[in-house]
Scaffold this motif. Structure first.
Motif, mmCIF file in Angstrom:
data_model
loop_
_atom_site.group_PDB
_atom_site.id
_atom_site.type_symbol
_atom_site.label_atom_id
_atom_site.label_comp_id
_atom_site.label_asym_id
_atom_site.label_seq_id
_atom_site.Cartn_x
_atom_site.Cartn_y
_atom_site.Cartn_z
ATOM 1 N N PRO A 27 0.804 -1.238 0.000
ATOM 2 C CA PRO A 27 0.000 0.000 0.000
ATOM 3 C C PRO A 27 0.828 1.275 0.000
ATOM 4 O O PRO A 27 0.316 2.333 -0.396
ATOM 5 C CB PRO A 27 -0.823 -0.125 1.291
ATOM 6 C CG PRO A 27 -0.877 -1.598 1.573
ATOM 7 C CD PRO A 27 0.435 -2.151 1.102
ATOM 8 N N ALA A 28 2.086 1.201 0.404
ATOM 9 C CA ALA A 28 2.924 2.400 0.426
ATOM 10 C C ALA A 28 3.094 2.986 -0.969
ATOM 11 O O ALA A 28 3.212 4.212 -1.129
ATOM 12 C CB ALA A 28 4.289 2.087 1.036
ATOM 13 N N GLU A 67 0.906 2.990 -3.561
ATOM 14 C CA GLU A 67 -0.270 3.763 -3.942
ATOM 15 C C GLU A 67 -0.402 5.016 -3.074
ATOM 16 O O GLU A 67 -0.806 6.086 -3.563
ATOM 17 C CB GLU A 67 -1.530 2.906 -3.843
ATOM 18 C CG GLU A 67 -2.815 3.621 -4.249
ATOM 19 C CD GLU A 67 -2.787 4.142 -5.673
ATOM 20 O OE1 GLU A 67 -3.478 5.152 -5.928
ATOM 21 O OE2 GLU A 67 -2.083 3.572 -6.535
ATOM 22 N N ALA A 68 -0.051 4.902 -1.797
ATOM 23 C CA ALA A 68 -0.102 6.070 -0.917
ATOM 24 C C ALA A 68 0.852 7.151 -1.418
ATOM 25 O O ALA A 68 0.509 8.342 -1.446
ATOM 26 C CB ALA A 68 0.245 5.666 0.518
ATOM 27 N N GLN A 106 -0.574 8.822 -4.549
ATOM 28 C CA GLN A 106 -1.616 9.793 -4.227
ATOM 29 C C GLN A 106 -1.011 11.074 -3.654
ATOM 30 O O GLN A 106 -1.483 12.179 -3.938
ATOM 31 C CB GLN A 106 -2.617 9.176 -3.251
ATOM 32 C CG GLN A 106 -3.470 8.086 -3.864
ATOM 33 C CD GLN A 106 -4.326 8.590 -5.010
ATOM 34 O OE1 GLN A 106 -4.810 9.717 -4.994
ATOM 35 N NE2 GLN A 106 -4.496 7.755 -6.024
ATOM 36 N N ALA A 107 0.045 10.925 -2.840
ATOM 37 C CA ALA A 107 0.703 12.105 -2.267
ATOM 38 C C ALA A 107 1.304 12.975 -3.365
ATOM 39 O O ALA A 107 1.197 14.210 -3.333
ATOM 40 C CB ALA A 107 1.781 11.669 -1.276
ATOM 41 N N ARG A 153 1.876 10.136 4.784
ATOM 42 C CA ARG A 153 1.008 9.009 4.438
ATOM 43 C C ARG A 153 1.602 7.645 4.803
ATOM 44 O O ARG A 153 0.862 6.720 5.125
ATOM 45 C CB ARG A 153 0.711 9.027 2.937
ATOM 46 C CG ARG A 153 -0.331 10.064 2.516
ATOM 47 C CD ARG A 153 -0.525 10.037 1.001
ATOM 48 N NE ARG A 153 -1.605 10.928 0.568
ATOM 49 C CZ ARG A 153 -2.834 10.539 0.341
ATOM 50 N NH1 ARG A 153 -3.189 9.279 0.515
ATOM 51 N NH2 ARG A 153 -3.752 11.402 -0.061
ATOM 52 N N ILE A 154 2.930 7.500 4.745
ATOM 53 C CA ILE A 154 3.489 6.154 4.882
ATOM 54 C C ILE A 154 4.342 5.948 6.124
ATOM 55 O O ILE A 154 4.606 4.815 6.492
ATOM 56 C CB ILE A 154 4.300 5.743 3.641
ATOM 57 C CG1 ILE A 154 5.632 6.511 3.582
ATOM 58 C CG2 ILE A 154 3.490 5.925 2.369
ATOM 59 C CD1 ILE A 154 6.543 6.022 2.466
#
Length: 461
Positions: free
Chosen positions: A382-383, A385-386, A389-390, A459-460
């Protein structure tokens, strides 16, 4: 309102402190840390010490770790759910030819460029400006919140521009200290100078140099022509047969370990609207070569290649020397993707070539069977995609997962030695002139780069 309320004051601090961030970058750019030239060894050590002092000022436990070459900067700090390593390099390329520079390459300055203000200096883009975007993001977070934005390890190399001779031994010797959950690498760029990008595929490489020999000596073409075997003919047929008429490599088993591109990535790449006509036109070409059933981006990012890098033999001086040469020579390289094994590919190529040698002809190989495999990141984490998005939030246009036709060896070493994937994010542009005179880094890349890392870490980390 920000998805993470902690982020907004950090972004505001980055904006307010940009002049001070530029001053710090200028100080680092003034240090001529050219790793290839022994005369600059003290300067490389000075750059490492500068970074150690700066990181200590942010609360990191930092040191310059000695190697047989130039120091590695290693720093640890902060707390968080995931342990994240950031990599960059503080060494730079030589500046020759100096006469082509418009200013002293180690006297950095802000200049007006055709697309906005730029930072002009050696190392501005590759890689001091890039690595400082991450450090400045950490600085802003610490200033606002009193703590670093996560459990962080910073690893800055001093030999990237000189082949990284100390890197593998250092990673192996310090595996426990440097192994993290995820690596971040800032040594890449925007796609087509405009679209924020995360590089998730890096092609590998293996090479073969060989000699085809026939007669025991060069032969007079009037006495032996038409009767004796000409090794240049044998070499020409061999190399011409490396591809079929559709561009596919003919070495048996070559595509066995090549995976098809996931449809989600294919759609992203198509959305990039890559202009292959302009790409080829810039080098005086117009018609795409290679596999005819593949898009241009697939060809340079996710498909393997076989290339003839050199072939020679016989007399090549002025005039004619009418001989049949006794030897012909060639260099062939393969760009690898997916799970292709360099040893398997080279072994298959050797067997394929040797099987085509006619009577009285031998083939001799001049190097070992080795190479580097491709690096394919697990974007299911998931990192990834995070982070995408950032970047999208910061740059105002959809960020993309992209490939790279070449390789960034450290990403492969992180995976093979430390067992972690790398998120490769950079803010360089195609016209940054890295490794060339008048290197620059756009001020917008530096500013948005700092803000991007703040968003990614929020985010990560």
């Amino acid at each position: 309102m920000s998805a993470n309320p902690q982020l907004d004051p950090v972004l505001a601090r980055i904006d307010a402190d940009l002049p001070q961030a530029l001053d710090r970058l200028m100080d680092l750019l003034r240090i001529p840390s050219i790793s290839t030239d022994p005369a600059y060894k003290p300067d490389c050590a000075r750059a490492a010490d500068w970074l150690v002092a700066d990181l200590k000022g942010l609360g990191f436990d930092a040191r310059a770790a000695a190697t047989p070459g130039h120091p590695m900067v290693v720093a640890h700090g902060g707390e968080g759910r995931r342990h994240i390593l950031f990599y960059g390099h503080y060494d730079v390329q030589p500046v020759d030819p100096l006469a082509l520079w418009t200013r002293d390459p180690f006297d950095p300055a802000i200049e007006d460029g055709p697309k906005g203000k730029v930072i002009r200096a050696r190392g501005a883009s590759d890689d001091k400006g890039q690595l400082m975007t991450f450090i400045e993001a950490c600085r802003a977070w610490k200033a606002v919140h009193g703590s670093l934005p996560g459990n962080l390890t910073i690893f800055l190399e001093g030999e990237e521009e000189s082949g990284s001779p100390s890197l593998i031994p250092f990673l192996e010797a310090n595996k426990e200290e440097l192994s993290c959950d995820l690596a971040l690498i800032c040594d890449t760029g925007l796609f087509d100078s405009a679209v924020p990008a995360i590089t998730t595929m890096l092609r590998g490489l293996c090479k073969a140099e060989f000699t085809i020999r026939a007669a025991s000596r060069d032969l007079h073409s009037g006495m032996y022509g038409g009767l004796a075997r000409n090794p240049l003919h044998v070499m020409s047929r061999l190399l011409a047969g490396l591809h079929d008429e559709t561009g596919r490599v003919q070495v048996p088993g070559f595509y066995d370990d090549v995976e098809e591109l996931p449809e989600s990535l294919r759609a992203q790449w198509q959305a990039l609207a890559f202009d292959h006509g302009r790409y080829l036109g810039d080098v005086g070409l117009s018609v795409p070569a290679g596999e005819q059933d593949r898009t241009p981006l697939e060809k340079i990012w996710s498909r393997p290649t076989a290339e003839v890098n050199g072939m020679w033999g016989g007399y090549t001086g002025a005039g004619f020397k009418t001989v049949l040469p006794s030897e012909a020579h060639a260099k062939v390289s393969f760009r690898l993707v997916s799970h292709q094994d360099p040893v398997k590919i080279l072994t298959a190529f050797r067997a394929w070539a040797e099987a085509q040698m006619p009577p009285d002809v031998t083939i001799t190989w001049h190097d070992g069977v080795e190479g580097a495999p491709a690096s394919v990141m697990a974007i299911s984490d998931p990192a990834f995609e995070a982070a995408r998005q950032a970047l999208t939030d910061e740059w105002g246009r959809p960020a993309a997962f992209v490939g790279a036709g070449g390789s960034i060896p450290v990403a492969g070493y992180f995976k093979s030695i430390l067992g972690m994937d790398a998120v490769l994010i950079g803010f360089g542009r195609d016209d940054d002139q890295i490794h060339s005179p008048n290197e620059k880094y756009d001020l917008a890349s530096f500013h948005h780069g700092i803000r991007s890392w703040a968003r990614v870490l929020a985010r990560i980390a």
